[in-house]
Design an enzyme around this catalytic site. Sequence first.
Site, short mmCIF file in Angstrom:
data_model
loop_
_atom_site.label_atom_id
_atom_site.label_comp_id
_atom_site.label_asym_id
_atom_site.label_seq_id
_atom_site.Cartn_x
_atom_site.Cartn_y
_atom_site.Cartn_z
N GLU A 292 0.85 -1.19 0.00
CA GLU A 292 0.00 0.00 0.00
C GLU A 292 0.88 1.23 0.00
O GLU A 292 1.93 1.25 0.66
CB GLU A 292 -0.94 0.03 1.20
N CYS B 21 -6.66 1.55 2.11
CA CYS B 21 -7.39 2.82 2.14
C CYS B 21 -6.93 3.76 1.04
O CYS B 21 -7.68 4.65 0.63
CB CYS B 21 -7.23 3.46 3.51
N ASN C 215 -12.23 -2.09 -0.65
CA ASN C 215 -11.39 -2.37 0.51
C ASN C 215 -12.17 -2.01 1.78
O ASN C 215 -12.51 -0.84 1.98
CB ASN C 215 -10.10 -1.56 0.47
N GLU C 216 -12.48 -3.00 2.58
CA GLU C 216 -13.18 -2.79 3.86
C GLU C 216 -14.48 -2.00 3.68
O GLU C 216 -14.83 -1.15 4.49
CB GLU C 216 -12.26 -2.09 4.86
#
Length: 670
Positions: free
Chosen positions: A56, A263, A381-382
């Site tokens: 990331e 994120c 993502n999430e």
Amino acid sequence: MMGSLHVSICVLFTLCSLHWTSAFGIGENQTARLIVDASGNSSRPIPETLFGIFFEEINHAGAGGLWTELVSNRGFEAGGPNIPSNIDPWSVIGNESAIVVSTDRSSCFSRNIIALRMEVLCDNAGSNICPAGGVGIFNPGYWGMNIEQGKSYKVVLYVRSVESVNLSVSLTSSDGLQSLATTNVIAAAVEFSNWTKVQLLLEAKGTDHKARLQITTTKKGVIWLDQVSAMPVDTYKGHGFRKELVSMIADLKPKFMRFPGGCFVEGEWLRNAFRWKETIGPWEERPGHFGDVWMYWTDDGLGYFEFLQLAEDLGILPVWVVNNGVSHNDEVYTSTILPFVQEILDSIEFARGNADSKWGSIRAAMGHPEPFNLTYIAIGNEDCGKIYYRGNYLKFYYAIKDAYPDIKIISNCDGSSQQLDHPADMYDFHIYTSANDMFSKANRFDRTTRSNTGPKAFVSEYAVTGSDAGTGSFLAALAEAGFLIGLERNSDVVEMASYAPLFVNDNNRRWNPDAIVFNSWQQYGTPSYWVQYFFKESSGATLLPATFQANSSNSLVASAITWQNSENNNYYLRIKIVNFGNTSMNLKISVVGLGSKHVRSVGSTKTILTSSNLMDENSFKEPNKVAPIQSTLEKAGPDMDVVLTPHSFTAFDLLLDPTFLPVPVYKSSI
């Protein structure tokens, strides 16, 4: 190693009753017995993709790290499209009587319209003489540029002027007083009346790990500069990646790379999310963007193409995490999501399309006519709890499957405890928790429903965090080792796993802990990195029945694999054991189906990861304070009495006779 042959044996004792007091309490030496059944009666393959990495853009992992661009804010775009703008971290050399630096919107790049205007008021003669060394600008890079004697650096800059040009381009010491490499750009006005690309090759005559790039002149006039880049010539496979950092990744023998977030993919707001089309093509034309989750600007030299290239260079599978119209703070209605779906279909064509297709032709123009091997896509993502996630997900799922039925699609919704209400090939599972809880989670997937057709788990982010972890403690790593053994044991329902985050620039710790720590010139692995090193042979192995004898300590967890060393073709039986307690453990290991003649004493080894203090960490000063130590394994055989050190992770590698193949061996096809 790809193509290796493996056999795996794994066991996990029930951990439900584990508490700090039982794990770390004072007590006498205990005894236990581990029985491994190597007869091959109930073997099953571990996924070839079980262990990999997750990259990331966080902690300046890419910008100022893995990507070797030395100039920060190379296009002067970080200050935004409005002028005047902030040019940080660029600084001016000279006072206001000698030079005035500003920004304007005169760049030749339509997506990067900001350029730097340098009005030089002094001269090399007359009443206002420039200071020695001239006036201009300098860039310190990302907390200093690592310039090393004897190495070459490619510098590129775009220049425009209405007058003749006499520029000095230098790599200097951090204070600008010592020149490490210098060259001059001298030309008549006609040569720079339009924006002109200047390419220079500088060889360093000295070393400074916190150097800077300077552009100076002693000639009066106005000069415009844009897209100033400096990169070392020596990079991983010549593709722009920092060799030392990629080598540390390669040493783990990962099977996949999840990218580019996290994120970072979502953004706090969609306007700041990662947009792949803005990160491809010539680097000068990439607009860059502000990552508002981790709060820093990236020029996006490390873009979608480069991530695919890195996966190919490492010989691993790319896992492309895509934005599904959801950020931390805003969402796209499902009724208007189709343009976002098309964006991702275009990204797949870019990666996999023929060289004469619309997006495949752009990839080919970037120097890669052959398709990349993209077969995994994670949608979001999430985001499972977001209002429009499920509706958006289904639009992506069916569109991708219709066009590319072979692609495996990963949902954000956890399917480990209950069945998903939507189709998926895999589901994401993230866990950040304390050391005690992480170790107890070694049996997290024991109760997951087994199915030949249902989605498998992708544990794409795991780590011990909080006070137990510090900035990378041994305690955190020890607990993670137990958790990973649990994933091996449950690899019939767990397809992939990766630690998070992978990298941190020591000057920009947005998240702790991380696997690999670096600055401009140094790097080291945290204890969590070294735990992953113990599992580098596990992917593609074969899982066999194994049990601890009743009444064994609940602070133990163990697994074993047989693996083939690609360098000498020898086969080894590796038994890995975590002792999470603070007492020594007398352990008797019995391998059923393995005779003494099948084990060679010479060449068998013991490797241990431990430390005198649970909170010990590695550092630039002591990079191997907590690192595996290997020694000769005495009395190696199918029946062994060993002593496990308190708070330790131990691997016993038994060198096997080449005629011994106790179970079916599954060849890796990756």
